[in-house]
Design an enzyme around this catalytic site. Structure first.
Site, short mmCIF file in Angstrom:
data_model
loop_
_atom_site.label_atom_id
_atom_site.label_comp_id
_atom_site.label_asym_id
_atom_site.label_seq_id
_atom_site.Cartn_x
_atom_site.Cartn_y
_atom_site.Cartn_z
N LYS A 1 62.46 71.13 33.94
CA LYS A 1 62.37 70.11 32.90
C LYS A 1 61.18 70.40 32.02
O LYS A 1 60.20 70.98 32.48
CB LYS A 1 62.19 68.72 33.53
N1 GLU Z 1 68.47 66.17 29.97
C1 GLU Z 1 69.74 66.06 30.62
C2 GLU Z 1 69.54 65.61 32.06
O1 GLU Z 1 68.58 64.98 32.41
C3 GLU Z 1 70.59 67.29 30.45
C4 GLU Z 1 70.08 68.53 31.10
C5 GLU Z 1 70.90 69.78 30.77
O2 GLU Z 1 71.94 69.68 30.16
O3 GLU Z 1 70.41 70.86 31.15
O4 GLU Z 1 70.39 65.79 32.89
#
Ligand code: GLU
Length: 478
Positions: A109
């Site tokens: 993240k």
């Molecule tokens: N930000 C989104 C999540 O928390 C999508 C993550 C992604 O598609 O890699 O799942």
């Protein structure tokens, strides 16, 4: 919106506590539990951008929680409140989320401390590109190593800038487009990615309502039709979830909570009308067809069948949990319920469909986009017309029958048109997402109902996910 009171564990500690609960009833080899729980690495970067005649310094993070599979995957958040603890918690959730829905990624993240409303589009582009440069030069953006996506405060626009920045830095990489997902369709994106997380919430609820035992746990009967819903946050996820549930499944959205208060209407709110109002006026205040209260968080505590927190983490905490009345909560946001509140709700018998499953629609369709980028072809391009030609054969046989049988039988009016149409990319993406959400739910449900020591879906989700991560580590010989 209420944040978690300070006497509660941090977001990352909350995730660890939930993890610990699950591993305490699992049989993992000594030490593996610690290896899975810890965050492998967090990179902090501070960089300067010249804006409005002076250099402004920004702080950003990219955290890699687990590399049992690569690339690692997870969004990039732009918000003033971004911090290392939050990014690490979100990265951990990505690991478990990907494992649960069988997206072949580790967890990661990113975040940038910024209030995007303070900058115009050109400034945002400069800042995003510079952040992307800092990450890409350390392989923290890379099609085979680390693939970001949108999260709070980011969307297609930022992903297009990131993809372009990576391509400029890697001019001979034929797979450059796969370095990030959530791009616009004309820049290597996939149909259905924007709606994917909300769509996933809808598919999750549909699967919940397919099993009587699950409904009984929440004291419910029937189907989604007629159920009352309160949604917190009408951003991308909350908007699509509420829209699909009201337009396609017969749910009544009675409450919408936003940053400037909440709307309430027992008869049900029109999601598109509220969304349009927010876009135009910057908030829900003044919306004509509902009662407005400035104390938005209080609406979380109103009577409803289904509560959908789709905004920030920690909004259901020890400060308000005792007043929450919904018997079914689906966590469209990441971490909306603190570990302490989770204990209270579990003991009370509230059913919680946990974040790592409930909002996995986004990363699932990101996975499809990444595969599309690597295969360099749109889904359905080879098969669609061939499929239509085969359907044509059946339809012409049915037409012959129709003629022969005269008044005794005829085809349903729109059957021919519906049946003839081969699946395009959007249909295939929805089908893949629906299948993923059903299968992942079923794997949680099995653990929930079959193990006596598991009384909630969150623990079941952790068990399924951790078992998969553990299996990947074992296969690596660790
Ligand atoms: N930000 C989104 C999540 O928390 C999508 C993550 C992604 O598609 O890699 O799942």
């Amino acid at each position: 919106m209420s944040a978690a009171p300070t006497n509660e564990p941090t977001f990352r500690e909350s995730v660890d506590l939930m993890f610990n609960r699950a591993v305490s009833i699992m049989d993992l080899p000594p030490g593996l539990e610690e290896k899975i729980r810890v965050c492998n690495a967090t990179y902090t970067v501070r960089f300067g951008v010249r804006l409005r005649g002076r250099i402004q310094t920004f702080t950003g993070y990219r955290s890699v929680h687990s590399e049992h599979m690569e690339p690692v995957k997870g969004g990039i958040r732009f918000a003033p409140s971004v911090n290392q603890d939050e990014v690490e918690a979100l990265a951990a959730l990505m690991t478990y989320k990907c494992a649960l829905v069988e997206a072949p990624f580790g967890g990661s993240k990113g975040g940038l401390c910024i209030d995007p409303r303070e900058f115009d589009a050109h400034e945002m582009e400069q800042i995003t590109r510079r952040f992307a440069y800092e990450l890409a030069k350390r392989d923290l953006i890379h099609p085979a190593q680390n693939v970001p996506a949108p999260d709070m405060g980011t969307g297609e626009r930022e992903m297009a800038w990131i993809a372009d920045q990576y391509a400029r830095m890697n001019t001979t990489d034929i797979n450059a487009r796969a370095c990030v997902t959530g791009k616009p369709l004309n820049a290597g994106g996939i149909a259905g990615r924007v709606e994917a997380t909300g769509r996933g919430v809808q598919y999750a609820l549909r699967e919940f309502f397919r099993d009587k035992r699950d409904m009984e746990q929440a004291g419910m009967t029937g189907s989604l039709d007629g159920k009352t819903v309160i949604v917190q946050g009408l951003g991308n996820v909350g908007y699509h979830a509420a829209k699909f549930l009201s337009e396609e499944d017969g749910c009544r959205i009675t409450g919408i909570i936003e940053h400037d208060g909440a709307l309430f209407n027992e008869e049900g709110l029109s999601i598109d009308a509220v969304r349009e109002w927010i876009v135009k006026h910057g908030g829900v205040t003044g919306f004509p067809d509902a009662a407005h209260t400035a104390e938005g968080a209080a609406v979380l505590e109103e009577e409803c069948d289904i509560l959908i927190p789709a905004a920030l983490e920690g909004v259901i905490n020890l400060g308000n949990v005792h007043r929450i009345k919904a018997s079914l909560i689906i966590e469209a946001a990441n971490g909306p319920i603190t570990a302490g509140a989770d204990d209270v709700l579990r003991n009370k018998g509230t059913v919680i469909i946990p974040d790592m499953y409930a909002n996995a629609g986004g990363v699932t369709v990101s996975y499809f986009e990444w595969v599309k980028n690597l295969s360099h072809i749109r889904f359905g391009r080879m098969q669609r017309r061939q499929e239509e030609a085969r359907h044509e054969l059946i339809v012409s046989e049915l037409e012959r029958l129709d003629e022969m049988l005269g008044d005794r039988w005829s085809m349903t009016p729109d059957f021919k048109q519906k049946y003839l149409r081969g699946a395009g990319e959007l249909e295939l993406v929805r089908s893949g997402l629906d299948d993923t959400m059903r299968i992942a739910y079923q794997s949680m449900r099995e653990v929930w109902h079959e193990r006596e020591d598991v009384t909630d879906l969150r623990t079941a989700a952790y068990i399924v996910a951790i078992e998969k991560v553990a299996a990947a580590y074992r296969a690596k010989g660790l």
